[in-house]
Design an enzyme around this catalytic site. Structure first.
Site, PDB file in Angstrom:
ATOM      1  N   ARG A 195      15.358  23.319   6.276  1.00 29.64           N
ATOM      2  CA  ARG A 195      16.565  23.967   6.818  1.00 29.64           C
ATOM      3  C   ARG A 195      16.295  25.399   7.240  1.00 29.64           C
ATOM      4  O   ARG A 195      16.804  25.870   8.239  1.00 29.64           O
ATOM      5  CB  ARG A 195      17.665  24.033   5.746  1.00 29.64           C
ATOM      6  CG  ARG A 195      18.159  22.736   5.248  1.00 29.64           C
ATOM      7  CD  ARG A 195      18.958  22.979   3.980  1.00 29.64           C
ATOM      8  NE  ARG A 195      20.116  23.803   4.239  1.00 29.64           N
ATOM      9  CZ  ARG A 195      21.322  23.322   4.515  1.00 29.64           C
ATOM     10  NH1 ARG A 195      21.526  22.032   4.527  1.00 29.64           N
ATOM     11  NH2 ARG A 195      22.327  24.123   4.741  1.00 29.64           N
TER      12      ARG A 195
ATOM     13  N   GLU B  58      28.954  37.336   9.053  1.00 25.41           N
ATOM     14  CA  GLU B  58      28.458  36.534   7.926  1.00 25.41           C
ATOM     15  C   GLU B  58      28.766  37.279   6.635  1.00 25.41           C
ATOM     16  O   GLU B  58      28.508  38.470   6.524  1.00 25.41           O
ATOM     17  CB  GLU B  58      26.942  36.293   8.097  1.00 25.41           C
ATOM     18  CG  GLU B  58      26.189  35.830   6.870  1.00 25.41           C
ATOM     19  CD  GLU B  58      26.695  34.538   6.246  1.00 25.41           C
ATOM     20  OE1 GLU B  58      26.956  33.571   7.002  1.00 25.41           O
ATOM     21  OE2 GLU B  58      26.850  34.498   5.000  1.00 25.41           O
ATOM     22  N   GLN B  59      29.291  36.549   5.654  1.00 24.62           N
ATOM     23  CA  GLN B  59      29.682  37.215   4.403  1.00 24.62           C
ATOM     24  C   GLN B  59      28.495  37.676   3.567  1.00 24.62           C
ATOM     25  O   GLN B  59      28.576  38.688   2.865  1.00 24.62           O
ATOM     26  CB  GLN B  59      30.538  36.274   3.566  1.00 24.62           C
ATOM     27  CG  GLN B  59      29.788  35.046   3.085  1.00 24.62           C
ATOM     28  CD  GLN B  59      30.537  34.247   2.027  1.00 24.62           C
ATOM     29  OE1 GLN B  59      31.660  34.565   1.679  1.00 24.62           O
ATOM     30  NE2 GLN B  59      29.919  33.210   1.522  1.00 24.62           N
TER      31      GLN B  59
ATOM     32  N   TYR C 163      10.873  12.666   2.441  1.00 27.46           N
ATOM     33  CA  TYR C 163      10.295  12.781   3.790  1.00 27.46           C
ATOM     34  C   TYR C 163       9.541  14.097   3.906  1.00 27.46           C
ATOM     35  O   TYR C 163       9.856  15.061   3.205  1.00 27.46           O
ATOM     36  CB  TYR C 163      11.368  12.657   4.880  1.00 27.46           C
ATOM     37  CG  TYR C 163      12.575  13.558   4.750  1.00 27.46           C
ATOM     38  CD1 TYR C 163      12.559  14.866   5.225  1.00 27.46           C
ATOM     39  CD2 TYR C 163      13.747  13.091   4.162  1.00 27.46           C
ATOM     40  CE1 TYR C 163      13.667  15.675   5.130  1.00 27.46           C
ATOM     41  CE2 TYR C 163      14.863  13.910   4.057  1.00 27.46           C
ATOM     42  CZ  TYR C 163      14.816  15.200   4.541  1.00 27.46           C
ATOM     43  OH  TYR C 163      15.924  16.008   4.438  1.00 27.46           O
TER      44      TYR C 163
ATOM     45  N   ASP D 253      30.746  22.162   8.812  1.00 29.00           N
ATOM     46  CA  ASP D 253      31.345  21.773   7.529  1.00 29.00           C
ATOM     47  C   ASP D 253      32.749  22.335   7.337  1.00 29.00           C
ATOM     48  O   ASP D 253      33.544  21.776   6.582  1.00 29.00           O
ATOM     49  CB  ASP D 253      30.456  22.238   6.365  1.00 29.00           C
ATOM     50  CG  ASP D 253      29.311  21.269   6.093  1.00 29.00           C
ATOM     51  OD1 ASP D 253      29.108  20.333   6.893  1.00 29.00           O
ATOM     52  OD2 ASP D 253      28.603  21.455   5.074  1.00 29.00           O
TER      53      ASP D 253
HETATM   54  C1  FAD Z   1      21.964  17.058  -0.244  1.00 27.35           C
HETATM   55  C2  FAD Z   1      22.286  17.310   1.195  1.00 27.35           C
HETATM   56  C3  FAD Z   1      21.475  16.771   2.179  1.00 27.35           C
HETATM   57  C4  FAD Z   1      21.785  16.970   3.525  1.00 27.35           C
HETATM   58  N1  FAD Z   1      20.987  16.395   4.478  1.00 27.35           N
HETATM   59  C5  FAD Z   1      21.293  16.554   5.780  1.00 27.35           C
HETATM   60  C6  FAD Z   1      20.472  15.966   6.791  1.00 27.35           C
HETATM   61  O1  FAD Z   1      19.464  15.305   6.486  1.00 27.35           O
HETATM   62  N2  FAD Z   1      20.823  16.140   8.104  1.00 27.35           N
HETATM   63  C7  FAD Z   1      21.927  16.881   8.466  1.00 27.35           C
HETATM   64  O2  FAD Z   1      22.190  17.013   9.665  1.00 27.35           O
HETATM   65  N3  FAD Z   1      22.724  17.445   7.522  1.00 27.35           N
HETATM   66  C8  FAD Z   1      22.435  17.312   6.205  1.00 27.35           C
HETATM   67  N4  FAD Z   1      23.222  17.889   5.254  1.00 27.35           N
HETATM   68  C9  FAD Z   1      24.458  18.607   5.668  1.00 27.35           C
HETATM   69  C10 FAD Z   1      24.189  20.015   6.150  1.00 27.35           C
HETATM   70  O3  FAD Z   1      23.441  20.718   5.207  1.00 27.35           O
HETATM   71  C11 FAD Z   1      25.507  20.741   6.419  1.00 27.35           C
HETATM   72  O4  FAD Z   1      26.391  19.887   7.107  1.00 27.35           O
HETATM   73  C12 FAD Z   1      25.288  21.983   7.250  1.00 27.35           C
HETATM   74  O5  FAD Z   1      24.420  22.866   6.607  1.00 27.35           O
HETATM   75  C13 FAD Z   1      26.615  22.692   7.529  1.00 27.35           C
HETATM   76  O6  FAD Z   1      26.360  23.891   8.234  1.00 27.35           O
HETATM   77  P1  FAD Z   1      27.537  24.923   8.476  1.00 27.35           P
HETATM   78  O7  FAD Z   1      26.919  26.041   9.248  1.00 27.35           O
HETATM   79  O8  FAD Z   1      28.719  24.234   9.011  1.00 27.35           O
HETATM   80  O9  FAD Z   1      27.961  25.427   7.026  1.00 27.35           O
HETATM   81  P2  FAD Z   1      27.139  26.276   5.961  1.00 27.35           P
HETATM   82  O10 FAD Z   1      25.704  25.938   5.991  1.00 27.35           O
HETATM   83  O11 FAD Z   1      27.859  26.127   4.665  1.00 27.35           O
HETATM   84  O12 FAD Z   1      27.278  27.793   6.473  1.00 27.35           O
HETATM   85  C14 FAD Z   1      28.465  28.526   6.315  1.00 27.35           C
HETATM   86  C15 FAD Z   1      28.133  30.014   6.414  1.00 27.35           C
HETATM   87  O13 FAD Z   1      29.345  30.759   6.412  1.00 27.35           O
HETATM   88  C16 FAD Z   1      29.247  31.827   5.505  1.00 27.35           C
HETATM   89  N5  FAD Z   1      30.624  32.113   5.071  1.00 27.35           N
HETATM   90  C17 FAD Z   1      31.385  31.435   4.180  1.00 27.35           C
HETATM   91  N6  FAD Z   1      32.611  31.964   4.085  1.00 27.35           N
HETATM   92  C18 FAD Z   1      32.639  33.012   4.957  1.00 27.35           C
HETATM   93  C19 FAD Z   1      33.640  33.936   5.352  1.00 27.35           C
HETATM   94  N7  FAD Z   1      34.897  33.908   4.834  1.00 27.35           N
HETATM   95  N8  FAD Z   1      33.324  34.911   6.258  1.00 27.35           N
HETATM   96  C20 FAD Z   1      32.079  34.967   6.815  1.00 27.35           C
HETATM   97  N9  FAD Z   1      31.092  34.107   6.471  1.00 27.35           N
HETATM   98  C21 FAD Z   1      31.368  33.117   5.585  1.00 27.35           C
HETATM   99  C22 FAD Z   1      28.325  31.315   4.423  1.00 27.35           C
HETATM  100  O14 FAD Z   1      27.730  32.386   3.686  1.00 27.35           O
HETATM  101  C23 FAD Z   1      27.313  30.528   5.244  1.00 27.35           C
HETATM  102  O15 FAD Z   1      26.279  31.356   5.716  1.00 27.35           O
HETATM  103  C24 FAD Z   1      22.928  17.733   3.889  1.00 27.35           C
HETATM  104  C25 FAD Z   1      23.727  18.313   2.898  1.00 27.35           C
HETATM  105  C26 FAD Z   1      23.409  18.109   1.564  1.00 27.35           C
HETATM  106  C27 FAD Z   1      24.290  18.729   0.506  1.00 27.35           C
END
Ligand code: FAD
Length: 393
Positions: free
Chosen positions: A106, A32-33, A214, A296
């Site tokens: 979250r 994790e960065q 909610y 994402d």
């Molecule tokens: C307004 C809003 C409302 C939402 N509501 C919902 C909901 O109701 N239900 C739902 O399911 N989803 C919801 N989402 C979507 C959800 O928040 C995201 O899809 C989810 O958090 C993605 O998780 P992730 O782990 O893929 O990415 P992230 O949460 O972005 O995590 C990525 C991680 O990687 C790390 N990182 C980045 N680059 C590097 C690198 N080069 N090397 C090492 N580490 C790195 C970051 O620091 C971070 O910790 C919502 C989003 C928004 C913006």
């Protein structure tokens, strides 16, 4: 020693991937960065398709069980006149889809995942930004800031929307701005006037905006998200900008008193500028060789179906399935990742596309708004239920 999965990124998706790998009998390591594992932001909704997996992983047996909230219903209102358009009781979800519909903070979900991966012996490293991958015949060599190179049999990139290393699989450039902004805030229910306290998911739809509220934190806190159309100054990558309330007010159109009262009740707003990618177009965009994309980093989506984190958790569950049979003898990692990609791409693409379509419908004005309201009033909860989504696959 068992084969090892290296995960870039320790958000909800990355931790879910590491947990899935352990459950498949693999070693797992997360880079994790950030200097610490943490999640900011506010609430997320978890459909039964996601809760089923969390339950299977035993995550709902601990503290998360108290922190998660089971809303009574999903109610949709017109944001201009405040009138009810449709209502879906959520109590029947368990019976229909084998799991409830939950809302959580979250951070509560992230902590539950972190506890589970720690207990499962996942090696966790902070301050390590993954910068480069080099695929070798039987492994991937990963360069990450803050330490020596690391080798692993398989790599999952779960480094979020702004992932740069994802280009080794999907070279489609940076995500694009959508012109949609999310203002998010939390308020103690006890601090709200009684009519604003809520036990349900409520959505107000108005031209070029919508508001969602909610409960989270066992129902004690009301999560409020207001989505409007506009642009922001500054670094769009920031997930946590402090917002100026007057700018939110200026972005609102003619909304009803109920919407204004909810917005006025939130003490502090944080702002996200929403970015997006085109829906995944083929399995090739999710995995290549020994590298797979997840969450994402693979398929960012607008939050209009509330499934971004949910799809990351579903990805991880599928990863568990394919890794469980990947022994590098009969099924090698590239074959396992190819299966993962084939099994996931159409589903995530559909959710991405539906999220985009919802953006148009939620924020409609003119004749589209009128027909949307007629459809919601006529079909009611049937239009809000999503069997294709909540039923899985
Ligand atoms: C307004 C809003 C409302 C939402 N509501 C919902 C909901 O109701 N239900 C739902 O399911 N989803 C919801 N989402 C979507 C959800 O928040 C995201 O899809 C989810 O958090 C993605 O998780 P992730 O782990 O893929 O990415 P992230 O949460 O972005 O995590 C990525 C991680 O990687 C790390 N990182 C980045 N680059 C590097 C690198 N080069 N090397 C090492 N580490 C790195 C970051 O620091 C971070 O910790 C919502 C989003 C928004 C913006």
């Amino acid at each position: 020693m068992n084969q090892e999965l290296l995960v870039a990124g320790g958000g909800i998706g990355g931790l879910a991937a590491a947990l899935a790998a352990r459950r498949a009998g693999w070693e797992a390591r997360v880079l994790e960065q950030a200097p610490a594992f943490s999640e900011f932001g506010a609430g997320i909704q978890l459909g039964p398709n996601v809760v089923r997996i969390l339950r299977e992983w035993g995550l709902l047996a601990g503290e998360l069980q108290q922190q998660a909230y089971m809303p009574q219903c999903l109610r949709v209102r017109d944001g201009v006149d405040g009138g009810e358009l449709a209502m879906l009781p959520l109590a029947g979800m368990e019976e229909r889809y084998g799991a409830p519909y939950l809302t959580v903070h979250r951070n509560d979900l992230h902590v539950a995942l972190l506890d589970a991966v720690r207990a499962g012996g996942v090696r966790l490293h902070t301050g390590r930004r993954v910068a480069h991958l080099a695929e070798q015949p039987d492994a991937v060599r990963v360069k990450a800031a803050g330490g020596p190179d690391v080798e692993a049999e398989a790599v999952v990139l779960a480094d979020g929307l702004w992932s740069e290393v994802r280009s080794v699989v999907a070279p489609d450039g940076a995500p694009h701005r959508t012109g949609h902004l999310a203002y998010r805030g939390l308020v103690w229910q006890a601090d709200l006037p009684p009519p604003l306290r809520s036990r349900e998911v409520t959505v107000w739809l108005a031209p070029r905006m919508h508001l969602v509220t909610y409960p989270v934190r066992g129902g004690d806190v009301l999560n409020t998200v207001c989505l409007v159309e506009g642009e922001v100054r500054g670094d769009p990558r920031s997930w946590n900008q402090l917002a100026v309330r007057s700018e939110l007010d200026a972005a609102l159109g003619p909304v009803c008193t109920g919407v204004r009262e909810h917005l006025a009740a939130v003490p502090e707003w944080r702002l996200w500028a929403l970015h997006d990618r085109a829906p995944v177009a083929s399995a090739e965009w999710l995995a290549r060789g020994r590298v797979a994309l997840l969450g994402d980093a693979a398929h960012p989506m607008l939050p209009y179906l509330a499934q971004g984190a949910g799809m990351a958790i579903e990805d991880a569950r599928e990863l568990q399935r394919v890794l469980a049979v990947a022994d590098d003898r009969i099924v090698d990692v590239p074959t396992a990742f190819r299966r993962y990609a084939l099994n996931r791409w159409q589903r995530v693409a559909r959710v991405q596309a539906r999220s985009r379509r919802n953006a148009t419908i939620f924020h409609a004005d003119g004749p589209l708004r009128v027909s949307r309201n007629v459809a919601l009033r006529t079909l009611g909860g049937r239009l809000l239920d999503q069997p294709w989504l909540y039923g899985g696959k």
